[in-house]
Design a protein around this motif. Structure first.
Motif, PDB file in Angstrom:
ATOM      1  N   ASP A 179      27.245  39.191  41.771  1.00 11.32           N
ATOM      2  CA  ASP A 179      28.638  38.824  40.850  1.00 11.32           C
ATOM      3  C   ASP A 179      29.685  39.690  42.013  1.00 11.32           C
ATOM      4  O   ASP A 179      29.671  40.120  42.427  1.00 11.32           O
ATOM      5  CB  ASP A 179      28.542  39.749  39.393  1.00 11.32           C
ATOM      6  CG  ASP A 179      29.479  38.723  38.542  1.00 11.32           C
ATOM      7  OD1 ASP A 179      30.719  37.376  39.126  1.00 11.32           O
ATOM      8  OD2 ASP A 179      29.141  38.914  37.334  1.00 11.32           O
ATOM      9  N   ASP A 180      30.116  38.767  41.345  1.00 15.08           N
ATOM     10  CA  ASP A 180      32.382  38.718  41.974  1.00 15.08           C
ATOM     11  C   ASP A 180      31.791  39.013  43.516  1.00 15.08           C
ATOM     12  O   ASP A 180      32.870  39.860  44.154  1.00 15.08           O
ATOM     13  CB  ASP A 180      32.616  40.069  41.249  1.00 15.08           C
ATOM     14  CG  ASP A 180      32.908  39.801  39.745  1.00 15.08           C
ATOM     15  OD1 ASP A 180      32.588  39.216  39.692  1.00 15.08           O
ATOM     16  OD2 ASP A 180      33.171  41.382  39.263  1.00 15.08           O
ATOM     17  N   ASP A 202      33.710  35.586  44.045  1.00 10.71           N
ATOM     18  CA  ASP A 202      34.983  36.187  43.039  1.00 10.71           C
ATOM     19  C   ASP A 202      35.723  35.225  42.613  1.00 10.71           C
ATOM     20  O   ASP A 202      36.135  34.342  42.737  1.00 10.71           O
ATOM     21  CB  ASP A 202      35.347  37.298  43.118  1.00 10.71           C
ATOM     22  CG  ASP A 202      35.557  37.913  41.750  1.00 10.71           C
ATOM     23  OD1 ASP A 202      35.037  38.272  41.388  1.00 10.71           O
ATOM     24  OD2 ASP A 202      37.329  37.820  41.660  1.00 10.71           O
ATOM     25  N   GLU A 236      32.130  30.874  40.775  1.00  7.20           N
ATOM     26  CA  GLU A 236      33.187  31.005  39.250  1.00  7.20           C
ATOM     27  C   GLU A 236      34.460  30.666  39.712  1.00  7.20           C
ATOM     28  O   GLU A 236      34.698  30.745  40.429  1.00  7.20           O
ATOM     29  CB  GLU A 236      32.579  32.666  39.333  1.00  7.20           C
ATOM     30  CG  GLU A 236      32.687  33.860  39.621  1.00  7.20           C
ATOM     31  CD  GLU A 236      32.106  35.039  39.058  1.00  7.20           C
ATOM     32  OE1 GLU A 236      31.392  35.173  38.415  1.00  7.20           O
ATOM     33  OE2 GLU A 236      33.276  35.541  39.302  1.00  7.20           O
TER      34      GLU A 236
HETATM   35 MG    MG Z   1      32.155  36.829  38.332  1.00 13.21          MG
END
Ligand code: MG
Ligand code: C2E
Ligand code: MG
Ligand code: MG
Length: 285
Positions: A179-180, A202, A236
């Motif tokens: 993630d990110d 991200d 995202e």
């Molecule tokens: Mg994220």
């Protein structure tokens, strides 16, 4: 005068630090009771395949409805829960709830993969792998229906330990997403060692995509990296059709963002999937 105002300033500073400490202690206390008070719920954000334009998954996102302060965003309370350790039982509740939801959706003919954010603190727990596998078993959902999102920071404290645990989860059939991606201490070494299948760009790099040249280059680099390591890249924070178009042309396979939908309550999520898929049928006929 300067001295005087300096002193006032100092007093103000002390008072405000003191207040911050009190507020934080109060939040820790409230967090420790929030589970038993049923103050948490999950919302789900659809993940869309840019190739098929179908919903391929849902990210579960935690919401805390505080009795006095209303809805508190996770960016505020997750770090506090991580520091106090409350994230361990809270994270287990999230996993439980998300697996229950995945099982329910599958029974209703919507067998979607659900992504759950796993805190670095949870990953450090000795029993985490068994806890996750046990939760899947109890809800009778295939491991392939669960994705765990971890951040780069999770690998930092004890790389060997994290690698070992993620391998066990992956061997069981669970997919792992970073993630990110791009915001932490990225090292290409861990990406090689990690059993990772998804890279999530991200949202800070997507926000100014096509406006800020550097952000565009970073997004491009992550997409290329994903391709060469054979990882699915997920963008995202996609908010505009221009961003979607650019990303899909550039080879990004999955997107998530307000352009498609905000995170939704389960009922609204189901309606969203039906409407979104009906649109495709309409467009194709
Ligand atoms: Mg994220
Ligand atoms: P994340 O996992 O990177 O989740 C993405 C965040 O971006 C979510 O914020 C989502 O609502 C938001 N988002 C999605 N699409 C858009 C968009 O188009 N534009 C903008 N501006 N934002 C968008 P949210 O729900 O406030 O969560 C914030 C962070 O809190 C998450 O970031 C995650 O790190 C953490 N978090 C949320 N739920 C959990 C959980 O159950 N466990 C743990 N450990 N962390 C969680
Ligand atoms: Mg996430
Ligand atoms: Mg985040």
């Amino acid at each position: 005068l300067a001295k005087q105002s300096g002193q006032n300033h100092f007093q103000f500073y002390v008072a405000s630090i003191d207040r911050q400490i009190r507020e934080r202690r109060q939040m820790e206390k409230d967090l420790s009771q929030a589970l038993s008070r049923h103050e948490f719920h999950l919302v789900y954000q659809p993940q869309i395949s840019l190739e098929t334009r179908r919903v391929v998954g849902a990210e579960a996102l935690l919401r805390w409805q505080h009795s006095e302060h209303g809805l508190i965003p996770p960016d505020i309370f997750i770090p506090v829960a991580e520091a106090s350790g409350a994230i361990v039982p809270i994270g287990q509740w999230v996993l439980e709830q998300a697996c229950w939801q995945a099982a329910t959706w599958a029974r209703e003919g919507m067998p979607l993969r659900v992504a759950v954010n796993l805190s670095a603190v949870q990953l450090r727990q000795e029993s985490i792998v068994d806890d996750v596998l046990d939760t899947l078993k109890r809800h009778k959902i295939p491991a392939g229906r669960l994705e765990l999102e971890v951040t780069e920071t999770s690998f930092m404290t004890n790389l060997t330990d994290a690698v070992g645990k993620l391998h066990r989860l992956h061997r069981a059939g669970i997919s792992i997403a970073v993630d990110d991606f791009g915001t932490g201490y990225s090292s290409l070494t861990y990406l090689k060692k990690m059993p990772v299948q998804h890279l999530k760009i991200d949202k800070q790099f997507i926000q100014d995509l096509l406006i800020n040249e550097e952000d565009t280059r970073i997004a491009n680099t992550i997409i290329d990296l994903g391709r060469s390591l054979n990882l699915t890249v997920v963008a995202e924070g996609v908010e505009t059709p221009e961003q979607e178009y650019y990303l899909s042309q550039r080879g990004c396979k999955v997107a998530q963002g307000y352009l498609f939908s905000k995170p939704l309550l389960p009922r609204d999520f189901e309606t969203f999937v039906q409407t979104f898929h009906a649109q495709i049928v309409e467009n194709n006929s």
